[in-house]
Design an enzyme around this catalytic site. Structure first.
Site, short mmCIF file in Angstrom:
data_model
loop_
_atom_site.label_atom_id
_atom_site.label_comp_id
_atom_site.label_asym_id
_atom_site.label_seq_id
_atom_site.Cartn_x
_atom_site.Cartn_y
_atom_site.Cartn_z
N ASP A 41 3.32 1.16 -11.14
CA ASP A 41 2.00 0.92 -10.55
C ASP A 41 0.97 1.67 -11.37
OD1 ASP A 41 -0.33 1.08 -8.73
OD2 ASP A 41 1.03 0.22 -7.25
N ILE A 42 -0.13 0.98 -11.70
CA ILE A 42 -1.13 1.63 -12.57
C ILE A 42 -2.16 2.45 -11.77
CG2 ILE A 42 -0.92 0.13 -14.60
CD1 ILE A 42 -3.34 -1.47 -13.48
N GLN A 104 -3.08 -5.27 2.20
CA GLN A 104 -2.36 -5.91 1.08
C GLN A 104 -3.42 -6.45 0.14
OE1 GLN A 104 0.32 -9.19 2.05
NE2 GLN A 104 0.96 -9.42 -0.10
N HIS A 110 5.55 -7.47 -2.67
CA HIS A 110 5.97 -6.35 -3.52
C HIS A 110 6.40 -5.18 -2.66
CE1 HIS A 110 1.57 -6.21 -3.00
NE2 HIS A 110 1.67 -4.89 -2.99
N HIS A 112 6.69 -1.24 -2.67
CA HIS A 112 6.29 -0.01 -3.36
C HIS A 112 7.45 0.98 -3.27
CE1 HIS A 112 1.78 -0.57 -3.44
NE2 HIS A 112 2.05 -1.38 -2.42
P1 AMP Z 1 -1.01 -3.57 -2.06
O1 AMP Z 1 -1.26 -5.05 -2.26
O2 AMP Z 1 -2.14 -2.90 -1.32
O3 AMP Z 1 0.32 -3.25 -1.47
O4 AMP Z 1 -1.03 -2.88 -3.48
C1 AMP Z 1 -1.06 -3.56 -4.70
C2 AMP Z 1 -0.64 -2.57 -5.74
O5 AMP Z 1 -0.59 -3.23 -6.99
C3 AMP Z 1 -1.60 -1.37 -5.91
O6 AMP Z 1 -0.89 -0.16 -5.72
C4 AMP Z 1 -2.12 -1.55 -7.33
O7 AMP Z 1 -2.32 -0.30 -7.97
C5 AMP Z 1 -1.02 -2.34 -7.98
N1 AMP Z 1 -1.44 -3.13 -9.12
C6 AMP Z 1 -2.41 -4.06 -9.14
N2 AMP Z 1 -2.50 -4.61 -10.38
C7 AMP Z 1 -1.56 -4.01 -11.14
C8 AMP Z 1 -1.14 -4.15 -12.51
N3 AMP Z 1 -1.74 -5.01 -13.32
N4 AMP Z 1 -0.14 -3.38 -12.95
C9 AMP Z 1 0.46 -2.49 -12.12
N5 AMP Z 1 0.13 -2.31 -10.83
C10 AMP Z 1 -0.87 -3.06 -10.34
#
Ligand code: AMP
Ligand code: ZN
Length: 159
Positions: A41-42, A104, A110, A112
Site C-alpha cells: 500500500d502506498i 471503501q 482488497h 488490507h
Molecule cells: P480502502 O478502499 O479504503 O480500503 O483503501 C484503498 C487502499 O488502496 C488505500 O489504503 C490506498 O492507500 C491504497 N491504494 C490506492 N491506490 C494505490 C496504488 N496505486 N498502489 C498501492 N496502494 C494503493
C-alpha cells in the site's frame, strides 16, 4: 456488471486495481498466483502495510466469488508468514471494507494486511475503546438479524 459512476457507466477499464493486475500502472508486487495479486500500500498505516486482491474484478465481499475469496485469504497466510520472516515478530490486522459508507475508496475487493511490530506503535484503527452497549438494543438488533437469517434459509429451502 457495469455500474453508473460520475454520470457515466463504470467500466472495469477504469479500475485502478485491475490496472495494477494488468501491469498498466506500477506497483510494488510481493506475491502473485493464478487468482491473486498482492502489493504494498502506498499510503501505509504501518510499515509493511500490504493489499491482497483477486485478479478477477469484484467490488466487495458480497460480490466476490467463493474461489477468489478463498484464494485471497489463503494467500494472506503465505504473505503473513513472509512478513514475519522479513520483519521479525508482528501481529497483523486483516481488514476489509465494503462500501463507500465505511470508507471503501477503491471499489475492487482488497484485504488490507497491516502489521504491527512487537516494538511498534499501537495501531489506532484496532485500538477502539470498549464501551458497554445498551443490552436491550443489542438484543433487539440481534433478534432482527437472526430472524432475517432464518427467513433467508426458509426462502432458499422453498426454492
Ligand atoms: P480502502 O478502499 O479504503 O480500503 O483503501 C484503498 C487502499 O488502496 C488505500 O489504503 C490506498 O492507500 C491504497 N491504494 C490506492 N491506490 C494505490 C496504488 N496505486 N498502489 C498501492 N496502494 C494503493
Ligand atoms: Zn478491478
Amino acid at each position: 456488471m457495469l455500474l453508473p459512476r460520475h454520470g457515466r457507466r463504470f467500466s472495469m477499464d477504469d479500475c485502478i486495481f485491475c490496472k495494477i493486475v494488468k501491469g498498466d500502472i506500477p506497483s510494488i508486487k510481493i506475491y502473485e498466483d493464478e487468482h491473486v495479486f498482492a502489493f504494498m500500500d502506498i499510503n501505509p498505516v504501518s510499515e509493511g502495510h500490504a493489499l491482497i486482491i483477486p485478479k478477477l474484478h469484484a467490488e466487495n465481499l458480497w460480490e466476490i466469488s467463493e474461489a477468489s475469496l478463498s484464494a485471497v485469504h489463503t494467500a494472506s497466510k503465505t504473505i503473513v508468514r513472509a512478513m514475519k520472516k522479513a520483519m521479525g515478530p508482528v501481529s497483523v490486522a486483516a481488514i476489509q471494507l465494503n462500501g463507500k459508507g465505511v470508507n471503501q475508496i477503491v471499489m475492487h475487493y482488497h484485504l488490507h494486511l497491516i502489521p504491527r511490530a512487537s516494538d511498534g506503535e499501537a495501531l489506532k484503527l484496532t485500538a477502539w475503546e470498549m464501551i458497554p452497549g445498551d443490552m436491550d438494543a443489542i438484543n433487539r438488533t440481534g433478534a432482527a438479524i437472526a430472524a432475517a437469517v432464518e427467513n433467508d434459509y426458509d426462502q432458499k429451502e422453498r426454492k
